[in-house]
Design a protein around this motif. Structure first.
Motif, PDB file in Angstrom:
ATOM      1  N   PRO A 634       0.841  -1.205   0.000  1.00  0.00           N
ATOM      2  CA  PRO A 634       0.000   0.000   0.000  1.00  0.00           C
ATOM      3  C   PRO A 634       0.873   1.250   0.000  1.00  0.00           C
ATOM      4  N   LEU A 635       0.562   2.215  -0.858  1.00  0.00           N
ATOM      5  CA  LEU A 635       1.413   3.406  -0.993  1.00  0.00           C
ATOM      6  C   LEU A 635       0.994   4.489  -0.004  1.00  0.00           C
ATOM      7  N   GLY A 636       1.966   5.409   0.277  1.00  0.00           N
ATOM      8  CA  GLY A 636       1.684   6.497   1.205  1.00  0.00           C
ATOM      9  C   GLY A 636       1.761   6.057   2.656  1.00  0.00           C
ATOM     10  N   LYS A 637       2.410   4.932   2.904  1.00  0.00           N
ATOM     11  CA  LYS A 637       2.540   4.423   4.277  1.00  0.00           C
ATOM     12  C   LYS A 637       3.994   4.090   4.565  1.00  0.00           C
ATOM     13  N   MET A 638       4.279   3.817   5.859  1.00  0.00           N
ATOM     14  CA  MET A 638       5.585   3.248   6.200  1.00  0.00           C
ATOM     15  C   MET A 638       5.396   1.733   6.283  1.00  0.00           C
ATOM     16  N   ILE A 639       6.183   1.016   5.498  1.00  0.00           N
ATOM     17  CA  ILE A 639       6.008  -0.444   5.400  1.00  0.00           C
ATOM     18  C   ILE A 639       7.218  -1.131   6.001  1.00  0.00           C
ATOM     19  N   GLY A 640       6.973  -2.120   6.850  1.00  0.00           N
ATOM     20  CA  GLY A 640       8.073  -2.907   7.417  1.00  0.00           C
ATOM     21  C   GLY A 640       8.077  -4.290   6.800  1.00  0.00           C
ATOM     22  N   VAL A 641       9.237  -4.735   6.300  1.00  0.00           N
ATOM     23  CA  VAL A 641       9.356  -6.120   5.824  1.00  0.00           C
ATOM     24  C   VAL A 641      10.184  -6.857   6.867  1.00  0.00           C
ATOM     25  N   THR A 642       9.575  -7.876   7.489  1.00  0.00           N
ATOM     26  CA  THR A 642      10.232  -8.552   8.612  1.00  0.00           C
ATOM     27  C   THR A 642      10.338 -10.039   8.329  1.00  0.00           C
ATOM     28  N   VAL A 889      10.944  -0.434   4.746  1.00  0.00           N
ATOM     29  CA  VAL A 889      12.119  -0.702   5.573  1.00  0.00           C
ATOM     30  C   VAL A 889      12.240  -2.208   5.811  1.00  0.00           C
ATOM     31  N   ILE A 890      13.406  -2.787   5.470  1.00  0.00           N
ATOM     32  CA  ILE A 890      13.673  -4.188   5.838  1.00  0.00           C
ATOM     33  C   ILE A 890      14.332  -4.127   7.207  1.00  0.00           C
ATOM     34  N   ASP A 901       3.194   1.273   9.446  1.00  0.00           N
ATOM     35  CA  ASP A 901       1.741   1.282   9.236  1.00  0.00           C
ATOM     36  C   ASP A 901       1.279  -0.065   8.703  1.00  0.00           C
ATOM     37  N   HIS A 902       2.208  -0.746   7.982  1.00  0.00           N
ATOM     38  CA  HIS A 902       1.843  -2.010   7.333  1.00  0.00           C
ATOM     39  C   HIS A 902       3.073  -2.921   7.397  1.00  0.00           C
ATOM     40  N   ILE A 903       2.849  -4.175   7.772  1.00  0.00           N
ATOM     41  CA  ILE A 903       3.991  -5.104   7.887  1.00  0.00           C
ATOM     42  C   ILE A 903       3.776  -6.279   6.941  1.00  0.00           C
ATOM     43  N   ILE A 904       4.871  -6.670   6.262  1.00  0.00           N
ATOM     44  CA  ILE A 904       4.852  -7.908   5.468  1.00  0.00           C
ATOM     45  C   ILE A 904       5.858  -8.832   6.143  1.00  0.00           C
ATOM     46  N   ALA A 919       2.389 -13.323   7.215  1.00  0.00           N
ATOM     47  CA  ALA A 919       1.296 -12.438   7.617  1.00  0.00           C
ATOM     48  C   ALA A 919       1.490 -11.075   6.974  1.00  0.00           C
ATOM     49  N   GLU A 920       0.375 -10.377   6.726  1.00  0.00           N
ATOM     50  CA  GLU A 920       0.400  -9.000   6.223  1.00  0.00           C
ATOM     51  C   GLU A 920      -0.623  -8.187   6.997  1.00  0.00           C
ATOM     52  N   GLY A 921      -0.320  -6.902   7.216  1.00  0.00           N
ATOM     53  CA  GLY A 921      -1.294  -6.048   7.880  1.00  0.00           C
ATOM     54  C   GLY A 921      -0.625  -5.091   8.844  1.00  0.00           C
ATOM     55  N   THR A 922      -1.429  -4.416   9.683  1.00  0.00           N
ATOM     56  CA  THR A 922      -0.865  -3.492  10.673  1.00  0.00           C
ATOM     57  C   THR A 922      -0.155  -4.317  11.750  1.00  0.00           C
TER      58      THR A 922
END
Length: 944
Positions: A634-642, A889-890, A901-904, A919-922
């Protein structure tokens, strides 16, 4: 017991920003040095304690050896007592050689080579049969029993399936006294001038002897002599042909295929080494990949004509020999140089690429005469390949590489070894197959191996297997079970490389050594952190002292002794602000203590951003260990890839998503890993990747040059009245070109002393005293400061100093905003920590005008950062997202993950057990997932 047998005493340390500190470090304990990034932790651990240990080691050499090493500068410290031999395990030390792999660094591959050379079974690459080898005595006995009473020919094979007329060979054989040869299955007498058809392939054997086998002592002697002669001529292989039959039988002293007679040399450990000519694949020289010319790079835009520069390596039309040749080809294949490349016939394209020789006549319509033309053209493709392989010039090689692709070697399929080496097996596995397994799978393979081996094979292999198993166990202990032995060391992250070195050191089982580690927890998921700390405790328990420079909360809490350096960074740091056990540390009023006790925290956002409703959808990723992964960003968010180490985060983002985006926005040529489709790229307008690689590898590189602010400062100095009178241009104030720089050190400020078998040492230049410029240049001043003074300013000072120059001020302000106000403008990049280098990259990218539609990719930006630094960094990143940009961010650090805001979450395990989206989501939604390792550690952080 004297004091320094229990402690390491450092008195009066003043290296870099250390403020004349005294510190007592207990021996045989796990000691953590912590503090803000840039507070002086590495200056104490590496530049003081390690540097002094290395200097004392060199002092033990003879005067003769020391003359080749030059003098090692004594660190600026009054004295250090109780110092043991020191081993530093830093992040930057792995070899960048393409020949270096996980197996070679850990020495497991060396033992594997020994195991295969001594206990491997050889199989024929022609028929798959097991190879046999005989002693001369066994061959004699076999001949006597199998051919009893029969007439046989003993033959020595000398030519196998090769073309040629072989006239000289037949003459040579006749001179040696032999009278018959077998050519292509037919026995013939050797006659004068004998030769065969030079364009056909032939098999030629010398007939050494013809005899009837019977029980006879004289015959016994004759067979022995014939065998020796045949072995000598046939290079340890002979053939026995019964009269009246067509199929010979092969015998060899070496390993040999009983059906086809191909033989392998006796295996040695270097038969299995891809760094030795005896074992390496001849096509790729043991690298596993080759460079092939890519036709699409030669004709990047087929709508262009050759005249307009359609052939990229040649550029637009000019009067040159190459274009004259192409004009001749155009005449031959009837096209014009002004035609688009799409209209040129395929045969002509083939000649342009691969060359050709041709001669043809063209009749002139006006004069009615024929004119003869000759084509003798090497071909662009061949020319590029030859330049790449044979040129001595680095720039020409680099030019050729632009038109080539790196592909897996088709001969060895990336295994790096020749086919003979790949046909030795132990328990149905070749050395390449074992190297390709995950460390965890290798451990399973070796666990029951002794039970499956028999007799001599077991005796030979027992000790070797024991060595391999202990080394593999150490790698498992430091959480590297997902790596494979053939993984190139170039592709390892700083933390992985460091943990491999740690595993190797634990394997040596040395006692009484002082180990200094630089943030070994980088790139490690919280789940594996425990294993790492246990490994360090094991190293301590056998009698070693461990000093770890670290910010990790678990590591600090499990240390025996903690030293906190501060209070701030740079000039405002360099003091010991607290030391003692972790329990004592919590009672001190320091930043570190506040974060550990929870007085200060990085707050969880009140609400998660909704984003702009647009998405990028990447589907069907199958690179490395990814199992047909599809993700929605999702764009316009901070995304964490963990996800745990080795689960496939870097493959998915750095090797699949980023190359696709880079190719789309900037025509990048790096090939992404395999994927099916990507949608939504039109929603953003550029991508910026900020990874962990150092910003410069030489002392010439510094924050001022990297961020581009130095160019503006040089222009400013060239506009001062004095510089204008003297006619100085901006180049005068560069330390990289002749004119204004000090020529003794060529503007480096340092001289390099090569240390042969130790790392190079840099000493200050005696002429300019490290100022980099000559006297005339230093006479030019702006607001009372010379160019050298400006380079020595900290960013904080420079922000005030250049307040009225917007171009310079904006760039410096961004560096200050990411928390690097304490570093100096001219600080050498080689002395910046990993975290500092990454934030300078970040500042460089942030100082560019963002569009509010930019996609930022950050790979572990918290490397080398203290809790307080992470808070500052997150403020900067949040500002970016608030403007509408997307930040991915990885990361393993929970303080960052909880603010996304969103984690993959990728998992479940590392290596082959990974490569799936768990899992994906907040963050709150992720925490509900029972299978996610990240969720287990995130719940307490979010208070769930």
């Amino acid at each position: 017991m004297t004091n320094y047998e229990e402690n390491i005493e450092v008195k009066g340390a003043r290296v870099h920003n250390l403020k004349n500190i005294d510190v007592t470090i207990p021996r045989e304990k796990l000691v953590v040095i912590t503090g803000l990034s840039g507070s002086g932790k590495s200056s104490l651990a590496f530049d003081t304690i390690y540097a002094e240990g290395q200097r004392r080691y060199i002092e033990t050499f003879s005067a003769y050896a020391r003359q080749f090493l030059g003098g090692l500068e004594r660190p600026d410290v009054d004295k250090i007592d109780g110092l043991s031999p020191v081993i530093a395990i830093e992040q930057k030390t792995t070899s960048k050689s393409p020949r270096s792999t996980v197996g070679t660094i850990t020495e497991i591959y060396d033992f594997l080579r020994l195991l295969f050379a001594r206990a491997g079974d050889a199989y024929s690459y022609n028929t798959g049969e097991k190879m046999v080898s005989y002693s001369d005595e066994q061959i004699k006995e076999l001949i006597k029993t199998d051919y009893d009473g029969k007439r046989i020919n003993i033959l020595a094979p000398i030519i196998k399936s090769r073309k040629g007329h072989y006239r000289e060979l037949f003459e040579q054989i006749a001179k040696q006294g032999f009278v018959k040869v077998r050519v292509d299955g037919e026995i013939k007498d050797i006659v004068k001038g004998m030769k065969v058809d030079r364009y056909k392939t032939h098999d030629i054997e010398i007939v050494i002897d013809r005899l009837k086998i019977a029980e006879d002592t004289e015959l016994d002697k004759r067979i022995t002599e014939s065998l020796n002669t045949a072995m000598y001529s046939g290079d340890n292989v002979l053939m026995v042909l019964e009269e009246g039959t067509k199929e010979p039988r092969y015998f060899s002293r070496d390993l040999m295929c009983p059906s086809t007679g191909i033989s392998y040399p006796t295996p040695e450990p270097n038969t299995f080494s891809f760094n030795s000519p005896k074992g390496m694949c001849n096509r790729c020289n043991g690298l596993g990949h080759v460079y092939e010319v890519n036709e699409l790079k030669i004709f990047p835009n087929k709508k262009l004509s050759i005249h307009a520069g359609g052939i990229a390596p040649l550029g637009p039309y000019k009067k040159s020999w190459a274009f004259k040749q192409i004009e001749t080809i155009a005449k031959r294949y009837d096209f014009e140089l002004s035609d688009p490349i799409t209209k040129i016939p395929n045969e002509a394209i083939d000649v342009l690429l691969h060359g050709g020789k041709d001669s043809f006549d063209i009749e002139s319509k006006t004069l009615g005469v024929k004119r003869n033309y000759k084509i003798d053209y090497e071909g662009i493709s061949h020319f590029i390949k030859n330049q790449f392989e044979e040129s001595d010039s680095t720039s020409i090689k680099r030019w050729a590489k632009e038109y080539m692709d790196k592909i897996t070697c088709p001969t060895c399929n990336g295994t790096r070894l020749r086919k003979e080496s790949l046909n030795f097996k132990i328990e149905e596995k070749t050395i390449a197959e074992i190297s390709h397994m995950d460390i965890a799978e290798v451990a399973d393979f070796f666990n029951g191996l002794e039970k499956r081996l028999k007799g001599n094979q077991l005796k030979i292999a027992e000790e070797i297997i024991k060595e391999i198993k202990t080394r593999i166990q150490f790698l498992l202990d430091v959480g590297l079970d997902y790596l494979s032995l053939d993984r190139s060391s170039k592709s390892l992250s700083g933390g992985e490389a460091q943990r491999i070195r740690l595993a190797t050191q634990i394997g040596t089982q040395l006692v009484g050594v002082l180990y200094i580690l630089d943030e070994p927890s980088i790139g490690l998921h919280q789940r594996d952190n425990n294993r790492l700390i246990s490994s360090l405790e094991a190293l301590r328990d056998i009698g070693n002292s461990i000093i770890v420079v670290e910010h990790d909360r678990d590591m600090i809490e499990r240390a025996d002794h903690v030293i906190d350096i501060g209070p701030k960074a740079g000039h405002h740091g360099g003091e010991i602000i607290s030391q003692g056990t972790p329990a004592e540390l919590k009672h001190h009023n320091t930043l570190t203590a506040d974060y550990i006790t929870g007085v200060r925290t990085i707050a969880v956002p009140k609400k998660r951003r909704k984003g702009n409703g647009k998405n990028i959808v990447l589907s069907g990723c199958t690179g490395n260990n990814l199992k047909n992964v599809s993700i929605r960003i999702p764009l316009g968010k901070m995304i964490g890839v963990t996800g745990v180490s080795g689960s496939g985060k870097s493959t998915l983002i750095n090797e699949t998503l980023y190359p696709i985006m880079n190719a789309h926005y900037f025509n990048g040529v790096r090939k992404p890993m395999p994927y099916e489709s990507i949608k939504g790229l039109e929603h953003i307008d550029k991508v910026i990747d900020i990874n962990q690689s150092p910003i410069g590898r030489t002392p010439r590189s510094n924050p001022a040059t990297y961020t581009g602010v130095f160019s503006e400062i040089r222009s400013l100095f060239s506009k001062t009245p004095e510089a204008a009178i003297r006619g100085y241009k901006p180049g005068r104030f560069s330390f990289n070109v002749k004119g204004g720089r000090c020529e003794t050190c060529q503007g480096g400020g340092l001289r390099v002393i090569e240390m042969n078998f130790l790392p190079d040492v840099y000493v200050e230049c005696e002429t300019c005293n490290g100022k980099r410029f000559n006297r005339e240049t230093l006479e030019i001043r702006y607001k009372g400061k010379s160019i050298s003074d400006v380079l020595e300013m900290t960013i904080n000072d420079a922000v005030d100093f250049f307040e009225l120059i917007p171009k310079i001020h904006r760039k410096l302000k961004t560096i200050q905003d990411v928390g690097l106000g304490y570093i100096s403008l001219g600080q050498q990049s080689t002395t910046l920590s990993g975290g500092e280098a990454q934030r300078i990259k970040l500042a460089t990218e942030l100082s560019k005008r963002d569009t509010g539609n930019t996609f930022y990719i950050l790979d572990e930006p918290t490397t080398g950062l203290h809790f307080e630094d992470i808070r500052v960094l997150m403020e900067v990143l949040n500002k970016l997202v608030d403007k509408g940009n997307t930040v991915l961010v990885i990361e393993h650090n929970l303080d960052v993950i909880k603010m996304a805001d969103h984690i993959i979450d990728i998992g479940y395990e590392g290596g082959r057990g990974g490569g799936m989206v768990v899992a994906e989501g907040t963050p709150e939604e992720i925490c509900k997932n029972e299978k996610s390792y990240t969720a287990q550690f995130l719940r307490p952080e979010l208070g769930l």
